[in-house]
Design a protein around this motif. Structure first.
Motif, mmCIF file in Angstrom:
data_model
loop_
_atom_site.group_PDB
_atom_site.id
_atom_site.type_symbol
_atom_site.label_atom_id
_atom_site.label_comp_id
_atom_site.label_asym_id
_atom_site.label_seq_id
_atom_site.Cartn_x
_atom_site.Cartn_y
_atom_site.Cartn_z
ATOM 1 N N ALA A 75 -4.286 -60.731 20.358
ATOM 2 C CA ALA A 75 -5.597 -60.145 20.066
ATOM 3 C C ALA A 75 -5.610 -58.672 20.461
ATOM 4 C CB ALA A 75 -6.700 -60.889 20.819
ATOM 5 N N VAL A 76 -6.374 -57.904 19.706
ATOM 6 C CA VAL A 76 -6.649 -56.527 20.086
ATOM 7 C C VAL A 76 -8.159 -56.403 20.219
ATOM 8 C CG1 VAL A 76 -6.734 -55.680 17.696
ATOM 9 C CG2 VAL A 76 -6.226 -54.098 19.549
ATOM 10 N N VAL A 77 -8.597 -55.724 21.269
ATOM 11 C CA VAL A 77 -10.020 -55.529 21.547
ATOM 12 C C VAL A 77 -10.301 -54.030 21.441
ATOM 13 C CG1 VAL A 77 -11.894 -55.867 23.191
ATOM 14 C CG2 VAL A 77 -10.016 -57.522 23.087
ATOM 15 N N ILE A 78 -11.276 -53.677 20.612
ATOM 16 C CA ILE A 78 -11.606 -52.270 20.372
ATOM 17 C C ILE A 78 -13.053 -52.028 20.771
ATOM 18 C CG2 ILE A 78 -11.728 -50.415 18.677
ATOM 19 C CD1 ILE A 78 -9.703 -52.009 16.984
ATOM 20 N N ALA A 79 -13.269 -51.045 21.628
ATOM 21 C CA ALA A 79 -14.608 -50.636 22.032
ATOM 22 C C ALA A 79 -14.853 -49.207 21.574
ATOM 23 C CB ALA A 79 -14.756 -50.736 23.554
ATOM 24 N N ALA A 80 -16.125 -48.811 21.581
ATOM 25 C CA ALA A 80 -16.497 -47.433 21.268
ATOM 26 C C ALA A 80 -17.197 -46.846 22.490
ATOM 27 C CB ALA A 80 -17.413 -47.380 20.054
ATOM 28 N N ALA A 81 -16.784 -45.666 22.872
ATOM 29 C CA ALA A 81 -17.283 -45.068 24.113
ATOM 30 C C ALA A 81 -18.787 -44.850 24.099
ATOM 31 C CB ALA A 81 -16.560 -43.746 24.375
ATOM 32 N N GLN A 82 -19.367 -44.634 22.908
ATOM 33 C CA GLN A 82 -20.798 -44.348 22.808
ATOM 34 C C GLN A 82 -21.593 -45.531 22.257
ATOM 35 O OE1 GLN A 82 -21.722 -40.227 21.481
ATOM 36 N NE2 GLN A 82 -19.517 -39.971 21.253
ATOM 37 N N ASP A 83 -21.062 -46.719 22.416
ATOM 38 C CA ASP A 83 -21.715 -47.935 21.929
ATOM 39 C C ASP A 83 -22.663 -48.475 22.996
ATOM 40 O OD1 ASP A 83 -22.473 -50.336 20.845
ATOM 41 O OD2 ASP A 83 -20.458 -51.203 20.789
ATOM 42 N N SER A 84 -23.965 -48.378 22.763
ATOM 43 C CA SER A 84 -24.949 -48.896 23.713
ATOM 44 C C SER A 84 -25.274 -50.361 23.455
ATOM 45 C CB SER A 84 -26.238 -48.071 23.655
ATOM 46 O OG SER A 84 -26.835 -48.146 22.366
ATOM 47 N N ALA A 85 -24.945 -50.872 22.269
ATOM 48 C CA ALA A 85 -25.231 -52.268 21.931
ATOM 49 C C ALA A 85 -24.236 -53.217 22.599
ATOM 50 C CB ALA A 85 -25.216 -52.453 20.421
ATOM 51 N N ALA B 112 -20.064 -44.945 17.863
ATOM 52 C CA ALA B 112 -21.011 -45.877 18.455
ATOM 53 C C ALA B 112 -20.699 -47.286 17.946
ATOM 54 C CB ALA B 112 -22.440 -45.443 18.140
ATOM 55 N N HIS B 113 -21.727 -48.127 17.764
ATOM 56 C CA HIS B 113 -21.507 -49.557 17.543
ATOM 57 C C HIS B 113 -20.709 -49.835 16.261
ATOM 58 C CE1 HIS B 113 -22.162 -53.734 18.333
ATOM 59 N NE2 HIS B 113 -22.879 -53.927 17.234
ATOM 60 N N LEU B 114 -21.005 -49.129 15.189
ATOM 61 C CA LEU B 114 -20.231 -49.330 13.955
ATOM 62 C C LEU B 114 -19.065 -48.341 13.919
ATOM 63 C CD1 LEU B 114 -22.894 -50.137 11.209
ATOM 64 C CD2 LEU B 114 -21.711 -51.659 12.813
ATOM 65 N N ALA B 115 -18.204 -48.477 14.896
ATOM 66 C CA ALA B 115 -17.060 -47.571 15.015
ATOM 67 C C ALA B 115 -16.154 -47.637 13.802
ATOM 68 C CB ALA B 115 -16.269 -47.903 16.283
ATOM 69 N N VAL B 116 -16.119 -48.787 13.145
ATOM 70 C CA VAL B 116 -15.267 -48.915 11.953
ATOM 71 C C VAL B 116 -15.721 -47.973 10.848
ATOM 72 C CG1 VAL B 116 -16.598 -50.792 10.895
ATOM 73 C CG2 VAL B 116 -14.153 -50.589 10.439
ATOM 74 N N VAL B 117 -16.994 -47.576 10.860
ATOM 75 C CA VAL B 117 -17.511 -46.630 9.878
ATOM 76 C C VAL B 117 -17.313 -45.195 10.353
ATOM 77 C CG1 VAL B 117 -19.571 -45.909 8.592
ATOM 78 C CG2 VAL B 117 -19.210 -48.326 9.106
ATOM 79 N N GLU B 118 -17.498 -44.964 11.638
ATOM 80 C CA GLU B 118 -17.404 -43.596 12.176
ATOM 81 C C GLU B 118 -15.973 -43.148 12.421
ATOM 82 O OE1 GLU B 118 -20.540 -41.632 14.467
ATOM 83 O OE2 GLU B 118 -20.854 -43.617 15.365
ATOM 84 N N ALA B 119 -15.097 -44.063 12.748
ATOM 85 C CA ALA B 119 -13.711 -43.695 13.077
ATOM 86 C C ALA B 119 -12.726 -44.590 12.331
ATOM 87 C CB ALA B 119 -13.497 -43.795 14.585
ATOM 88 N N PRO B 120 -12.831 -44.663 10.996
ATOM 89 C CA PRO B 120 -11.986 -45.604 10.246
ATOM 90 C C PRO B 120 -10.499 -45.309 10.348
ATOM 91 C CG PRO B 120 -13.118 -44.112 8.747
ATOM 92 C CD PRO B 120 -13.719 -43.888 10.101
ATOM 93 N N LYS B 121 -10.120 -44.029 10.401
ATOM 94 C CA LYS B 121 -8.688 -43.703 10.453
ATOM 95 C C LYS B 121 -8.069 -44.153 11.769
ATOM 96 C CE LYS B 121 -8.889 -39.794 7.234
ATOM 97 N NZ LYS B 121 -8.670 -38.333 7.048
ATOM 98 N N THR B 122 -8.761 -43.871 12.860
ATOM 99 C CA THR B 122 -8.260 -44.291 14.177
ATOM 100 C C THR B 122 -8.127 -45.804 14.246
ATOM 101 O OG1 THR B 122 -9.267 -42.377 15.243
ATOM 102 C CG2 THR B 122 -8.718 -44.245 16.651
ATOM 103 N N ILE B 123 -9.158 -46.501 13.789
ATOM 104 C CA ILE B 123 -9.154 -47.957 13.866
ATOM 105 C C ILE B 123 -8.131 -48.552 12.900
ATOM 106 C CG2 ILE B 123 -10.560 -49.997 13.344
ATOM 107 C CD1 ILE B 123 -12.879 -48.457 14.713
ATOM 108 N N SER B 124 -7.945 -47.934 11.753
ATOM 109 C CA SER B 124 -6.934 -48.421 10.811
ATOM 110 C C SER B 124 -5.540 -48.372 11.426
ATOM 111 C CB SER B 124 -6.964 -47.594 9.523
ATOM 112 O OG SER B 124 -8.145 -47.794 8.799
ATOM 113 N N VAL B 125 -5.252 -47.317 12.164
ATOM 114 C CA VAL B 125 -3.949 -47.205 12.827
ATOM 115 C C VAL B 125 -3.773 -48.333 13.842
ATOM 116 C CG1 VAL B 125 -2.564 -45.806 14.403
ATOM 117 C CG2 VAL B 125 -3.711 -44.723 12.469
#
Length: 245
Positions: free
Chosen positions: A188-198, A223-236
């Motif tokens: 498993a990989v766990v991904i968080a976003a530093a500015q996610d308040s949810a 923030a919470h929808l990091a997959v939308v804000e940082a898609p390139k980072t998360i894709s890697v």
């Protein structure tokens, strides 16, 4: 139940199931690309999936996914879920042998403070989604994110069937997946976003600590929808994780 879904990508590639956050649709992944056969689906009452009357639990939402996998004759798949989609993924990985690798993004195994859900449910029941839309979407994105994209997600949120949304809120409020984490024996990989308040990063750290085989990443400018804000980072991150299978 089998709701709306799309299955796209090379037919000979591994299947990666993409689970949406509460209040979002398959449009969550519209700018997201990975070299897999991507199975996107809408939760009940979201997007183009029909509402299902009555209450539900995380298990019921997970069994919706199992029905879909059976319908498509998919024995085992990779799974990546955001928020509610991640909760569904945890249940599937803990209670079935259908998940070969797991990614959990901006999610949690439980909410210690139930009051936020009680308050949301009360407003939804009496006044509908409109009074909550701005505050919900504000937690999804950082303030600098393009307003046209934010507006698109707000519009999709307002189209969600309110009783179905309330049922999902109650499912999240009442869940406690902590006992299930030790049963998840897949990488498993766990991904968080530093500015996610949810679902703040400490929730992700708990998941990574409890899962038998996991890695943790914290994405900075999202923030919470990091997959939308940082898609390139998360894709890697995801390509490295799922590409190792």
């Amino acid at each position: 139940m089998i709701g709306h879904y799309t299955l796209t990508g090379p037919e000979d590639a591994p299947v990666l199931v993409l689970g949406n956050a509460l209040g979002t649709t398959t449009g969550l992944w519209r700018d997201f690309g990975l070299p897999f056969r991507l199975l996107r689906f809408d939760h009940r009452g979201h997007g183009r999936s029909a509402p299902v009357p009555g209450p539900c639990a995380i298990e019921d939402l997970a069994r919706d996914v199992l029905d879909l996998l059976d319908h498509l004759e998919l024995r085992q798949v990779h799974y990546c879920g955001v928020s509610l989609g991640g909760m569904v993924g945890m249940w599937l990985a803990a209670h079935t042998d259908r998940i070969s690798r797991l990614a959990l993004m901006c999610t949690t195994a439980w909410y210690p403070d139930k009051s936020v859900w009680d308050e949301r449910i009360e407003v939804l029941g009496s006044r509908g989604m409109e009074p909550l839309a701005d505050s919900i979407v504000a937690r999804w994105f950082t303030p600098a994110f393009p307003p046209d994209v934010v507006a698109r997600f707000r519009a999709e949120l307002l189209e969600v069937d309110v009783p179905s949304y309330i049922a999902c809120c109650r499912a999240i409020r009442d869940m406690d997946l902590r006992p299930a984490l030790a049963k998840i024996d897949v990488p498993a990989v766990v991904i968080a976003a530093a500015q996610d308040s949810a679902t703040p990063p400490e929730f992700a750290r708990h998941l990574a600590d409890e899962l038998p085989d996991s890695e943790l990443y914290v994405v900075g400018d999202a923030a919470h929808l990091a997959v939308v804000e940082a898609p390139k980072t998360i894709s890697v991150i995801l390509d490295d994780h799922f590409g190792n299978s």
